[in-house]
Design a protein around this motif. Structure first.
Motif, PDB file in Angstrom:
ATOM      1  N   ARG A  22       5.363  16.637   3.497  1.00 42.80           N
ATOM      2  CA  ARG A  22       5.622  15.197   3.296  1.00 42.80           C
ATOM      3  C   ARG A  22       6.394  14.621   4.482  1.00 42.80           C
ATOM      4  O   ARG A  22       6.100  13.524   4.964  1.00 42.80           O
ATOM      5  CB  ARG A  22       6.375  14.966   1.985  1.00 42.80           C
ATOM      6  CG  ARG A  22       5.481  15.011   0.758  1.00 42.80           C
ATOM      7  CD  ARG A  22       6.192  14.522  -0.477  1.00 42.80           C
ATOM      8  NE  ARG A  22       7.191  15.454  -0.964  1.00 42.80           N
ATOM      9  CZ  ARG A  22       6.948  16.493  -1.773  1.00 42.80           C
ATOM     10  NH1 ARG A  22       5.718  16.711  -2.193  1.00 42.80           N
ATOM     11  NH2 ARG A  22       7.918  17.284  -2.166  1.00 42.80           N
ATOM     12  N   HIS A  25       4.035  14.241   7.421  1.00 42.38           N
ATOM     13  CA  HIS A  25       3.184  13.052   7.308  1.00 42.38           C
ATOM     14  C   HIS A  25       3.943  11.792   7.720  1.00 42.38           C
ATOM     15  O   HIS A  25       3.414  10.964   8.464  1.00 42.38           O
ATOM     16  CB  HIS A  25       2.648  12.912   5.883  1.00 42.38           C
ATOM     17  CG  HIS A  25       1.621  13.946   5.540  1.00 42.38           C
ATOM     18  ND1 HIS A  25       1.354  14.316   4.259  1.00 42.38           N
ATOM     19  CD2 HIS A  25       0.798  14.697   6.310  1.00 42.38           C
ATOM     20  CE1 HIS A  25       0.413  15.238   4.246  1.00 42.38           C
ATOM     21  NE2 HIS A  25       0.058  15.484   5.489  1.00 42.38           N
ATOM     22  N   ALA A  26       5.182  11.651   7.261  1.00 50.04           N
ATOM     23  CA  ALA A  26       5.986  10.474   7.620  1.00 50.04           C
ATOM     24  C   ALA A  26       6.274  10.461   9.126  1.00 50.04           C
ATOM     25  O   ALA A  26       6.170   9.414   9.775  1.00 50.04           O
ATOM     26  CB  ALA A  26       7.284  10.458   6.825  1.00 50.04           C
ATOM     27  N   HIS A  30       5.134   7.615  12.248  1.00 53.44           N
ATOM     28  CA  HIS A  30       6.103   6.908  13.080  1.00 53.44           C
ATOM     29  C   HIS A  30       6.236   7.502  14.487  1.00 53.44           C
ATOM     30  O   HIS A  30       7.110   7.080  15.253  1.00 53.44           O
ATOM     31  CB  HIS A  30       7.457   6.877  12.380  1.00 53.44           C
ATOM     32  CG  HIS A  30       7.398   6.131  11.075  1.00 53.44           C
ATOM     33  ND1 HIS A  30       7.269   4.764  11.010  1.00 53.44           N
ATOM     34  CD2 HIS A  30       7.390   6.568   9.800  1.00 53.44           C
ATOM     35  CE1 HIS A  30       7.210   4.382   9.743  1.00 53.44           C
ATOM     36  NE2 HIS A  30       7.274   5.467   8.992  1.00 53.44           N
ATOM     37  N   ARG A  61      -2.448  14.418   2.266  1.00 48.26           N
ATOM     38  CA  ARG A  61      -1.524  13.758   1.337  1.00 48.26           C
ATOM     39  C   ARG A  61      -2.204  13.631  -0.013  1.00 48.26           C
ATOM     40  O   ARG A  61      -3.419  13.446  -0.105  1.00 48.26           O
ATOM     41  CB  ARG A  61      -1.168  12.352   1.822  1.00 48.26           C
ATOM     42  CG  ARG A  61      -0.235  12.328   2.981  1.00 48.26           C
ATOM     43  CD  ARG A  61       0.345  10.952   3.206  1.00 48.26           C
ATOM     44  NE  ARG A  61      -0.648   9.959   3.620  1.00 48.26           N
ATOM     45  CZ  ARG A  61      -0.353   8.848   4.276  1.00 48.26           C
ATOM     46  NH1 ARG A  61       0.898   8.585   4.590  1.00 48.26           N
ATOM     47  NH2 ARG A  61      -1.272   7.994   4.607  1.00 48.26           N
TER      48      ARG A  61
END
Length: 137
Positions: A22, A25-26, A30, A61
Motif C-alpha cells: 500500500r 502504491h502511494a 507521488h 491494488r
C-alpha cells in the motif's frame, strides 16, 4: 512451528507485506523514489526469496487493480517508473479491474502525448534493452 496468524487467518508477515505494498502504491503516485527504494529494501529483509520480490512488487491494488508501475505511469512519475523497473517489476502485468483492466502499465502512457509520458515510455524501452542484454527478457 507455524507463523502466528491474526484474526483473519493471515500471518503478521503477510499483513506487513500488504501494508508495504500500500505504501509502495502511494509512493508511486507521488514519485517518491526514496520511499519506493525503502519499501523494496524492507521487503527484501522479510526473508522472501529474491526471485519472488518482482512478483510481490507487481501486486495490484484491491480497489482498482492497478500495480505500482501502472500508478507511476498514469501519473507521469518517470523516476518512480525507473526505480520500479530496476527492481524488476513485471512489465507485462495487466490491471485487474476498472480503467486498467487488461492493460499493461505501458498502455497507460500511450494515450498521452505529454513529455512525461514520453519519458516514461523511454524508461520502459531502456529497461527492455537492459533486461535483454542481461538475458532476463
Amino acid at each position: 512451528m507455524a507463523p502466528p496468524t491474526t484474526g483473519g487467518g493471515q500471518t503478521e508477515e503477510d499483513k506487513h507485506q500488504q501494508e508495504e505494498i500500500r505504501v509502495l502504491h502511494a509512493a508511486s503516485m507521488h514519485g517518491r523514489t526514496d520511499v519506493i527504494k525503502a519499501v523494496i529494501t524492507e521487503l527484501g529483509k522479510t526473508g522472501l526469496p529474491y526471485t519472488l520480490l518482482p512478483s510481490l512488487l507487481s501486486t495490484p491494488r484491491d480497489d482498482d487493480g492497478a500495480t505500482a508501475l501502472h500508478i507511476a505511469a498514469m501519473h507521469g512519475q518517470v523516476d518512480a517508473c525507473r526505480a520500479l523497473l530496476l527492481a524488476g517489476v513485471d512489465t507485462k502485468a495487466r490491471g485487474t479491474a476498472g480503467a486498467v483492466a487488461g492493460k499493461r502499465a505501458w498502455d497507460m502512457t500511450s494515450s498521452s502525448s505529454s513529455s512525461s509520458s514520453k519519458e516514461v515510455q523511454q524508461a520502459f524501452v531502456m529497461e527492455g534493452f537492459r533486461r535483454t542484454a542481461l538475458g532476463e527478457a
